[in-house]
Design a protein around this motif. Structure first.
Motif, PDB file in Angstrom:
ATOM      1  N   ARG A 148       0.835  -1.198   0.000  1.00  0.00           N
ATOM      2  CA  ARG A 148       0.000   0.000   0.000  1.00  0.00           C
ATOM      3  C   ARG A 148       0.871   1.251   0.000  1.00  0.00           C
ATOM      4  O   ARG A 148       1.916   1.300   0.658  1.00  0.00           O
ATOM      5  N   PHE A 149       0.440   2.249  -0.746  1.00  0.00           N
ATOM      6  CA  PHE A 149       1.147   3.530  -0.788  1.00  0.00           C
ATOM      7  C   PHE A 149       1.314   4.063   0.631  1.00  0.00           C
ATOM      8  O   PHE A 149       0.373   4.056   1.434  1.00  0.00           O
ATOM      9  N   ALA A 150       2.517   4.531   0.934  1.00  0.00           N
ATOM     10  CA  ALA A 150       2.856   5.097   2.248  1.00  0.00           C
ATOM     11  C   ALA A 150       2.878   4.048   3.354  1.00  0.00           C
ATOM     12  O   ALA A 150       2.490   4.313   4.487  1.00  0.00           O
ATOM     13  N   THR A 151       3.342   2.834   3.022  1.00  0.00           N
ATOM     14  CA  THR A 151       3.652   1.840   4.053  1.00  0.00           C
ATOM     15  C   THR A 151       5.082   2.105   4.509  1.00  0.00           C
ATOM     16  O   THR A 151       6.040   1.882   3.769  1.00  0.00           O
ATOM     17  N   ILE A 152       5.221   2.617   5.728  1.00  0.00           N
ATOM     18  CA  ILE A 152       6.507   3.130   6.213  1.00  0.00           C
ATOM     19  C   ILE A 152       6.854   2.475   7.550  1.00  0.00           C
ATOM     20  O   ILE A 152       5.993   2.351   8.434  1.00  0.00           O
ATOM     21  N   TYR A 153       8.112   2.070   7.674  1.00  0.00           N
ATOM     22  CA  TYR A 153       8.637   1.544   8.931  1.00  0.00           C
ATOM     23  C   TYR A 153       9.764   2.447   9.418  1.00  0.00           C
ATOM     24  O   TYR A 153      10.386   3.173   8.646  1.00  0.00           O
ATOM     25  N   ARG A 154      10.002   2.352  10.711  1.00  0.00           N
ATOM     26  CA  ARG A 154      11.010   3.217  11.317  1.00  0.00           C
ATOM     27  C   ARG A 154      12.407   2.917  10.796  1.00  0.00           C
ATOM     28  O   ARG A 154      13.236   3.817  10.671  1.00  0.00           O
ATOM     29  N   ASP A 155      12.662   1.676  10.481  1.00  0.00           N
ATOM     30  CA  ASP A 155      13.970   1.289   9.957  1.00  0.00           C
ATOM     31  C   ASP A 155      13.858  -0.076   9.298  1.00  0.00           C
ATOM     32  O   ASP A 155      12.804  -0.732   9.346  1.00  0.00           O
ATOM     33  N   ASP A 156      14.943  -0.526   8.670  1.00  0.00           N
ATOM     34  CA  ASP A 156      14.946  -1.806   7.966  1.00  0.00           C
ATOM     35  C   ASP A 156      14.698  -2.975   8.916  1.00  0.00           C
ATOM     36  O   ASP A 156      14.054  -3.965   8.541  1.00  0.00           O
ATOM     37  N   GLN A 157      15.223  -2.883  10.123  1.00  0.00           N
ATOM     38  CA  GLN A 157      15.080  -3.990  11.061  1.00  0.00           C
ATOM     39  C   GLN A 157      13.621  -4.245  11.393  1.00  0.00           C
ATOM     40  O   GLN A 157      13.173  -5.399  11.468  1.00  0.00           O
ATOM     41  N   ARG A 158      12.846  -3.182  11.553  1.00  0.00           N
ATOM     42  CA  ARG A 158      11.428  -3.368  11.864  1.00  0.00           C
ATOM     43  C   ARG A 158      10.679  -3.932  10.658  1.00  0.00           C
ATOM     44  O   ARG A 158       9.753  -4.735  10.814  1.00  0.00           O
ATOM     45  N   ALA A 159      11.087  -3.522   9.467  1.00  0.00           N
ATOM     46  CA  ALA A 159      10.480  -4.108   8.272  1.00  0.00           C
ATOM     47  C   ALA A 159      10.824  -5.595   8.179  1.00  0.00           C
ATOM     48  O   ALA A 159       9.972  -6.428   7.847  1.00  0.00           O
ATOM     49  N   ALA A 160      12.076  -5.952   8.490  1.00  0.00           N
ATOM     50  CA  ALA A 160      12.489  -7.355   8.453  1.00  0.00           C
ATOM     51  C   ALA A 160      11.737  -8.173   9.500  1.00  0.00           C
ATOM     52  O   ALA A 160      11.372  -9.335   9.257  1.00  0.00           O
ATOM     53  N   THR A 161      11.471  -7.577  10.645  1.00  0.00           N
ATOM     54  CA  THR A 161      10.697  -8.264  11.682  1.00  0.00           C
ATOM     55  C   THR A 161       9.286  -8.558  11.198  1.00  0.00           C
ATOM     56  O   THR A 161       8.725  -9.634  11.457  1.00  0.00           O
ATOM     57  N   MET A 162       8.698  -7.617  10.488  1.00  0.00           N
ATOM     58  CA  MET A 162       7.370  -7.834   9.906  1.00  0.00           C
ATOM     59  C   MET A 162       7.395  -9.000   8.923  1.00  0.00           C
ATOM     60  O   MET A 162       6.510  -9.873   8.933  1.00  0.00           O
ATOM     61  N   LEU A 163       8.415  -9.070   8.065  1.00  0.00           N
ATOM     62  CA  LEU A 163       8.525 -10.169   7.110  1.00  0.00           C
ATOM     63  C   LEU A 163       8.616 -11.516   7.833  1.00  0.00           C
ATOM     64  O   LEU A 163       8.014 -12.503   7.395  1.00  0.00           O
ATOM     65  N   ASP A 164       9.339 -11.544   8.920  1.00  0.00           N
ATOM     66  CA  ASP A 164       9.505 -12.786   9.671  1.00  0.00           C
ATOM     67  C   ASP A 164       8.214 -13.180  10.387  1.00  0.00           C
ATOM     68  O   ASP A 164       7.790 -14.342  10.340  1.00  0.00           O
ATOM     69  N   SER A 165       7.575 -12.233  11.043  1.00  0.00           N
ATOM     70  CA  SER A 165       6.394 -12.556  11.852  1.00  0.00           C
ATOM     71  C   SER A 165       5.180 -12.908  10.990  1.00  0.00           C
ATOM     72  O   SER A 165       4.292 -13.635  11.440  1.00  0.00           O
ATOM     73  N   ARG A 166       5.162 -12.419   9.751  1.00  0.00           N
ATOM     74  CA  ARG A 166       4.002 -12.658   8.882  1.00  0.00           C
ATOM     75  C   ARG A 166       4.369 -13.522   7.681  1.00  0.00           C
ATOM     76  O   ARG A 166       3.685 -13.500   6.673  1.00  0.00           O
ATOM     77  N   ARG A 167       5.418 -14.296   7.822  1.00  0.00           N
ATOM     78  CA  ARG A 167       5.965 -15.057   6.706  1.00  0.00           C
ATOM     79  C   ARG A 167       4.906 -15.889   5.996  1.00  0.00           C
ATOM     80  O   ARG A 167       4.768 -15.821   4.765  1.00  0.00           O
ATOM     81  N   ASP A 168       4.162 -16.717   6.710  1.00  0.00           N
ATOM     82  CA  ASP A 168       3.203 -17.623   6.071  1.00  0.00           C
ATOM     83  C   ASP A 168       2.126 -16.858   5.322  1.00  0.00           C
ATOM     84  O   ASP A 168       1.768 -17.208   4.188  1.00  0.00           O
ATOM     85  N   GLU A 169       1.611 -15.820   5.951  1.00  0.00           N
ATOM     86  CA  GLU A 169       0.577 -14.999   5.311  1.00  0.00           C
ATOM     87  C   GLU A 169       1.096 -14.346   4.038  1.00  0.00           C
ATOM     88  O   GLU A 169       0.419 -14.344   2.994  1.00  0.00           O
TER      89      GLU A 169
END
Length: 263
Positions: free
Chosen positions: A90-111
């Motif tokens: 989605r337009f304007a999906t923003i995270y504080r830093d790369d690490q938090r974005a990577a955490t999202m990828l890990d926690s929502r991997r299956d989805e």
């Protein structure tokens, strides 16, 4: 000293897929890959001074800025989609830093992997249906009365106006039913379909009422059949204007619901 930055996400791709060279994003920043388990995010670093909550909100209310940024975001997504499966963010999906974005990828991997599989080998097509307005003269009883030179008794005039309103309601009702039939036929040709809210005439910039604003996820091998179905439906409804756009990245079918972080 490097200015602090936030991480803007453009799309998700299978892990290990390189980013096409030369891509730049909404802040003219180079895009890069943030790796996750089986999936990766394509992202860019955007200056925090412009992309914290308050300055970003001000930007989003600036039509010229919003158009430029939306075009830049889409350009990245479209380029990624041309080189392989891409789940648009989605337009304007923003995270504080790369690490938090990577955490999202890990926690929502299956989805996220399931959503990526769902749109692989498929593209989105948009279809809008408008009612072609009958000639205004057909509804202008005053013009008819003046042309005939006959007087316009008040009661007769009101009855004619009532009949015209009823006729217009019937025309609109039939047109809405036809638009429903078009949506059903197109949905039968699609892997998935969805409907967006219809736009007002002011928002669409058209002088015709919009009856359908649909999106259809089409298997790449079925795009020709979908086009034939669309042509047949268009020919069968001359009172409607049917407009198709595509193919697009699968914006309407990402289904991941990723939420941007606050500053």
């Amino acid at each position: 000293m490097t200015a602090p930055s936030n991480t803007w996400l453009y799309g998700l791709v299978p892990a290990g897929r390189p980013v096409p060279p030369g891509l730049s994003g909404v802040a003219d920043e180079p895009v890069r890959v943030i790796a996750g388990p089986g999936i990766a995010a394509v992202a860019g670093s955007v200056p925090r001074a412009d992309f914290e909550e308050e300055p970003l909100h001000a930007h989003l209310e600036d039509a010229a800025w919003l158009e430029r940024a939306a075009r830049a975001h889409h350009q990245v997504v479209a380029t990624l989609a041309r080189s392989g499966p891409t789940l648009p963010m989605r337009f304007a999906t923003i995270y504080r830093d790369d690490q938090r974005a990577a955490t999202m990828l890990d926690s929502r991997r299956d989805e996220l992997l399931a959503a990526l599989r769902r749109i692989t080998g498929r593209t989105e097509w948009g279809v809008k249906v408008f009612l072609v307005r009958p000639s205004n003269a057909a509804y202008d009883t005053g013009a008819n009365d003046r042309a005939s030179g006959e007087p316009r008794p008040g009661t007769a005039y009101l009855l004619r106006r009532k009949a015209q309103r009823e006729d217009q309601q019937q025309i609109m009702g039939r047109a809405l039913d036809d638009a429903e039939d078009i949506h059903a036929a197109l949905s039968a040709s699609a892997a998935e379909s969805t409907r967006h809210p219809v736009q007002s005439m002011e928002a669409s910039g058209r002088g015709e009422p919009m009856l359908l604003n649909g999106a259809y996820l089409i298997d790449d091998g079925h795009s020709s059949a979908f086009g034939r179905t669309l042509d047949e439906l268009t020919a069968g409804h001359p009172e409607l204007r049917v407009e198709a756009t595509g193919p697009w990245p699968s914006y309407s079918f990402s289904g991941v619901g990723a939420e941007p972080e606050g500053g």
